[in-house]
Scaffold this active site. Structure first.
Site, PDB file in Angstrom:
ATOM      1  N   SER A  10       0.798  -1.227   0.000  1.00  0.00           N
ATOM      2  CA  SER A  10       0.000   0.000   0.000  1.00  0.00           C
ATOM      3  C   SER A  10       0.831   1.278   0.000  1.00  0.00           C
ATOM      4  CB  SER A  10      -0.953   0.007   1.192  1.00  0.00           C
ATOM      5  OG  SER A  10      -0.239  -0.076   2.402  1.00  0.00           O
ATOM      6  N   LYS A  45     -11.343   0.671  -2.665  1.00  0.00           N
ATOM      7  CA  LYS A  45     -10.329   1.394  -3.452  1.00  0.00           C
ATOM      8  C   LYS A  45     -10.784   1.447  -4.919  1.00  0.00           C
ATOM      9  CE  LYS A  45      -7.252   0.444   0.236  1.00  0.00           C
ATOM     10  NZ  LYS A  45      -7.637   1.433   1.228  1.00  0.00           N
ATOM     11  N   HIS A  83      -4.960  -3.119  -3.166  1.00  0.00           N
ATOM     12  CA  HIS A  83      -4.577  -2.161  -4.214  1.00  0.00           C
ATOM     13  C   HIS A  83      -4.348  -2.835  -5.571  1.00  0.00           C
ATOM     14  CE1 HIS A  83      -4.170   1.051  -1.259  1.00  0.00           C
ATOM     15  NE2 HIS A  83      -3.751   0.092  -0.456  1.00  0.00           N
TER      16      HIS A  83
END
Ligand SMILES: Cc1ncc(COP(=O)(O)O)c(C=O)c1O
Length: 386
Positions: free
Chosen positions: A181, A242, A209
């Site tokens: 991250s 995300k 991510h």
């Protein structure tokens, strides 16, 4: 003064002196633009990699769900909070990740703090990449298992720990971010998977991510693999907050493991289900990701424009760190970019190791190539890198 207030005030003063005090700042987001402290800034500090948090089709799906189901889920999923949209979302997640089943949690943080203690305990061993996300470290600690940190992506170190400690333990787990991250690099999942197999350990990767960004949008278990092949990671966790642009976490795994989570993971059992609108939004976003892998490739393309312009190692994901050293230097660099019209938040310890405070650039599909070139130019000329 109450002794508790005295304790808090002394802690805050020490953090202030070390430039480590943090404060939430009201931020109005409109696409890639934000308004903060009366300024309009182009943001490179948001994990909304596909800009889906503001996508009209996804917003419409959420509004429909509110009309049909109301706002809150009303209870834990094991009580009455398991509304009909969950099934669709879990089926889609499992399909995208190529697993038998999937289970949605309340957030990415709640994933790892629930999953890890559900599979290992006091008689067991956990190896955690030293730079893994805080929630993996928290889950490892909560499990009561013996925790060993291995040096970042260092397979030899992980192997040495297993060679020394595996024999005395019942079960073993290796836990890592898929895409890290704060560094943006990708874990060596294929090699970790081999290592896990050799030592009869289980591998958990948290692809917060990676989903929607790498491996044609399917995440880091699909990077550098042949078409439709994937790296064998039996516990594939991640978040819907995300690239998916919504909220919530997930685990994709075998049917047996998912059934175990539903009955043993405490963060699943003892926390209210997600609001229906959020689940509907995630379904709509996954639909777009599946149908349009070309769009999902854009954040990485943008990140690579930036790394090329600055002669940095080629970006592996949408995240690019520029390490400046101490916290004060990172704050000053962030202020400098703000004065040039960009929002790039400084990341300081304890989120990153001492001495590696940084600017963390997050690229999204909608960032303009010209803006990226201008940003890189300012960083090249005005930010001293370590
Ligand atoms: C690797 C990783 N895992 C988990 C999380 C937490 O996810 P969430 O924000 O959904 O709780 C994050 C985000 O901050 C992350 O970077």
């Amino acid at each position: 003064m109450h002794s508790l207030d005295g304790f808090a005030a002394a802690k805050l003063a020490a953090l202030e002196r070390a430039q480590l005090r943090r404060m939430p700042v009201v931020t109005m987001r409109a696409g890639i633009w934000v308004e903060r402290d009366g300024r309009r800034l182009l943001s490179f500090s948001c994990n909304d990699y596909l800009n889906f948090s503001q996508h009209p089709q996804i917003i419409a799906a959420a509004i429909d769900a509110i009309k049909n189901y109301g706002i809150g889920a009303g209870a834990s999923r094991l009580v009455t909070g398991n509304h009909a949209l969950y099934k669709e979302l879990e089926t889609r997640l499992a399909r995208l990740k190529g697993t038998e089943a999937a289970c949605v949690f309340g957030s990415g943080y709640l994933d790892n703090t629930g999953i890890i203690p559900a599979v290992v305990g006091a008689d067991d061993l956990i190896l955690v990449d030293e730079l893994a996300h805080a929630c993996i470290h928290a889950g490892a600690k909560l499990s009561g298992a013996r925790v060993h940190l291995y040096r970042h992506c260092d397979l030899r170190h992980a192997e040495a720990i297993l060679a020394q400690h595996r024999a005395g333990k019942k079960r073993a787990l290796i836990a890592t971010d898929g895409v890290f991250s704060m560094d943006g690099d990708i874990a060596p999942l294929a090699s970790l998977s081999d290592l896990a197999r050799r030592f009869d350990a289980w591998l958990l990767s948290d692809d917060a991510h990676g989903l929607g960004v790498v491996g044609d949008g399917r995440g880091s278990t699909f990077v550098n693999t042949a078409a439709n092949a994937k790296i064998d990671v039996p516990l594939q966790a991640g978040t819907l907050s995300k690239a998916v642009g919504a909220y919530g976490g997930y685990l994709c795994a075998s049917r047996a493991v998912i059934d175990l989570m539903r009955t043993r993971a405490r963060t699943f059992i003892y926390s209210t289900g997600l609001p229906p609108a959020i689940v509907a939004a995630a379904i709509a976003a996954l639909d777009l990701i599946e149908r349009n892998p070309g769009y999902a490739a854009e954040p990485l393309r943008k990140a690579r424009l930036f790394t090329r312009a600055l002669n940095l190692p080629e970006a592996q994901s949408a995240i690019v760190p520029v390490i400046v050293g101490d916290a004060a230097a990172a704050l000053a660099a962030s202020d400098l970019l703000r004065d040039n019209g960009f929002l790039v938040v400084a990341i300081r310890p304890p989120t990153v190791p001492a001495g590696t405070a940084r600017l963390r650039f997050a690229f999204t599909a909608q960032h303009g190539d010209d803006d990226i070139a201008r940003l890189a130019d300012i960083v090249r000329r005005q930010v001293s890198r370590r």
